[in-house]
Scaffold this active site. Structure first.
Site: not given
Length: 683
Positions: A466-467, A470, A473
């Site tokens: 998940h991290e 980020h 991105h």
């Protein structure tokens, strides 16, 4: 006086990383003093420029004006979260309201706003690129939403509100960190009977980190959740659970309940000053959801099937508990323990069987490999002093071209706030040369004994992916202006890349290649892989209920007048929705840092679910193409979402990637719920 390393024009470290080994706590205050005055002078020069406003002498000039402040803040505010000290906390209390006051001074400068307003009025006549038009639009909205259009009295009052909110957010965060740091529960060998070795190892390592003998339990989620799942001692589970949910409401100096009340009242006043009926209306206006009713509709579409699933599970868990001879009702400190037993019963799945295959280094390698196959990225370790010995850095490249520096900070420690997050030391931009970002992930995994590998559970591995989503991105951002680079997007869009990347952890070929036994290097057996995948949605009712309840309380706090007693309002909301007795909110208000440590997720905690509607649909695009690594879909994802930052409205970006917006049925299907009452995001 020695030279201040924070104020050097350039940093002579690889990729201009901050010189962490030279920076001391004493450097921050004078660096901020200098940077604030320099920025103030630069802003005043822009505001008083006698030339007619144009994009270069106004917007681009403002982009440059706060670079030094941003550079210093990139170091200070990140360190305050990952390696705090008494000195840093004291400075944080001083700086937070001071910097907020300075931001208000800038955004409420009438002459500066007049230039932005003039540019906006003449926008169609200016020779601007699409990106510049977007930046100008967002700058104008930022000024208006900050109070620039208010009269002098209104601006003065709003500035005072913002300064006080900054003080309160800092106090909330520091109180929470203190409660998490100071509470421990000593455990003996008999206390840990029946617990798997990884629970014992984590408790032993936690004691060693605090220079104590034996075993201790802390309030790190990566330690306490496995303890609740595996400890057969109900009394110890209750003690640990009650400490976990009591963070921020233990009385005394670290109690956050009065802070919550004042924050909510000030947010309401802020919104009304700006012409909105509620803070939620103000907060949601620039997001994809746009309005409180749209948020409530989404949350309630999930709540009904989630609660039904949770109540069915609760009956089964209570039956297991009664079978153990424990009478009475199922309690919150029982849920994790009996849920884990039920998972073993239904799916023949045990975390203890899986953990030896989820070694941290392998999982990091899996993230990197997926990024390589999807986007052509390579990761090479960088040997450079960082802010803590546990932190590592990688040079991120594509086709030999440097794209970013990625830092990984994976282990829990007393000086780090709980949770997991992504941030950056430097944003991407192309305004003055190709400036590549420095991005980092912070997690709170339990560190293994010295010399032993760190083993993750399934939720830990999911968090890692998940991290890293980020981080992708931020690292793949390719825009001209830092103002819209990376994760500077709508709140309910920012979780799309992170939640989407979680899907790759569950891709069978990724598991087969990287989930290998820590000792034998054998791949995870096929039947265990099948059981892992089959158990993905296990306990989804519980997880959806604890999240949705938190989001509904957050919305209720902000969609009407501030409550006289927030704890009463929280309890009222939970009664209204029929919150199951054996489930607590994922974040009770006194430790709801997303909402009360700052404005970040205030009225916006729903955004994880809003983004999940899109991530479920986005991964379907890969399935429809026949491969989780389909190059055409990956290229569209890169071009229209990951590299685009906030260069267009989020709805436009997603539609460009997928051709349409999804309905909520994609989310309900992903979570294993019936797709009833489906609607599209733009309806």
């Amino acid at each position: 006086m020695p030279e201040n390393p924070l104020l050097r024009e350039t940093w002579d470290r690889p990729f201009e990383l901050p010189p962490f080994d030279e920076i001391t706590e004493d450097d921050f205050a004078p660096a901020y003093d200098f940077a604030i005055e320099k920025t103030r002078a630069d802003i005043q020069a822009i505001a008083e420029n006698p030339e007619q406003p144009d994009f270069a002498n106004t917007i681009e000039a403002m982009e440059r004006a706060d670079r030094l402040l941003d550079r210093i803040g990139g170091v200070f505010w990140n360190l305050s979260g990952v390696d705090s000290t008494d000195g840093i906390e004291a400075l944080e209390r001083e700086l937070s309201p001071r910097l907020t006051a300075f931001e208000s001074e800038v955004l409420m400068n009438p002459r500066l706003f007049a230039r932005v307003e003039d540019l906006t009025a003449r926008g169609d006549a200016l020779d601007l690129t699409d990106e510049q038009r977007r930046v100008l639009e967002l700058y104008f909205k930022m000024f208006v939403r900050a109070g620039a259009a208010l009269d002098a009295e209104g601006r003065e009052r709003l500035a005072a509100i913002m300064e006080r909110l900054a003080e309160l957010g800092t106090a909330f965060s520091q109180n929470l960190l203190a409660d998490e740091r100071d509470w421990t529960m000593e455990l003996s060998e008999p206390d840990l009977e029946g617990c798997p070795d990884f629970v014992r190892s984590a408790a032993e390592q936690a004691a060693r980190e605090r220079k104590r003998d034996g075993f201790i339990m802390t309030l790190s989620r990566s330690q306490i959740v496995p303890f609740l799942q595996n400890c057969p001692r109900r009394d110890l589970r209750k003690q640990a659970y009650e400490a976990w949910i009591a963070r921020g409401r233990n009385g005394g100096e670290t109690d956050n309940r009065e802070i919550i009340g004042e924050v909510l009242a000030l947010r309401e006043e802020r919104a009304r000053l700006l012409g909105y009926d509620s803070y939620a209306e103000y907060r949601l206006e620039p997001e994809m959801a746009k309005s409180p009713p749209a948020v409530r509709e989404l949350l309630m579409a999930v709540w009904a099937p989630a609660r039904a699933a949770a109540m069915n599970d609760a009956m089964r868990l209570e039956a297991l508990m009664h079978g153990d001879g424990v009478s009475g009702d199922l309690q919150a400190w029982d849920w994790h323990f009996y849920s884990e037993r039920l998972r073993r019963q239904d799916h023949d799945f045990d975390e203890a069987d899986v953990k030896p295959f989820l070694e941290l280094e392998r999982m990091i390698e899996a993230c990197f490999d997926c990024a390589n196959r999807l986007f052509g990225l390579t990761f090479t370790p960088v040997g450079v002093p960082l802010y803590h010995p546990d932190v590592r850095a990688w040079d991120v490249r594509r086709n030999g071209r440097h794209l970013a520096v990625f830092l990984g900070d994976y282990f829990a420690r007393p000086s780090k706030r709980s949770g997991a997050w992504c941030s950056r030391f430097r944003p991407q931009s192309r305004l003055d040369g190709d400036v590549r970002p420095i991005v980092f992930n912070a997690c709170n995994f339990s560190k293994a004994r010295d010399g032993e590998p760190c083993l993750l559970n399934v939720d830990d591995a999911r968090t890692l992916f998940h991290e890293f989503g980020h981080a992708l991105h931020a690292m793949l951002s390719d825009v001209t202006y830092a103002f819209i680079s990376g994760t500077n997007v709508a709140l309910d869009f920012v979780e799309l890349p992170s939640q989407l990347f979680e899907h790759w952890f569950f891709v069978p070929e990724v598991i087969e290649r990287f989930a290998r036994h820590v000792e034998s290097d054998e791949p995870m057996p096929g039947d265990l892989v099948e059981r892992l995948l089959a158990a993905q949605n296990f306990d989804q009712g519980f997880r959806s209920v604890e999240f949705t309840a938190s989001a509904l309380v957050d919305l209720a706090f902000h969609e009407r007048s501030a409550p006289a007693d927030p704890m009463d309002r929280e309890a009222e909301v939970l009664r209204e929705i029929g919150m199951p007795d054996a489930i607590s909110m994922r974040h009770a208000s006194p430790h709801f840092a997303h909402v009360f440590s700052g404005d970040g997720y205030a009225s916006g905690y729903y955004s994880y679910m809003w983004s999940e509607v899109m991530d479920a649909d986005a991964f379907e695009a890969f399935k429809e193409a026949g491969s989780p690594f389909d190059p055409d879909v990956a290229q569209r994802l890169h071009d229209h979402i990951l590299s685009a930052g906030g260069s267009r409205e989020a709805t436009e970006l997603y539609t460009a990637f997928r051709g349409r917006l999804p309905g909520v049925d994609a989310l309900l299907k992903k979570r294993g719920f019936a797709p009833e009452n489906a609607r599209d995001l733009d309806q």
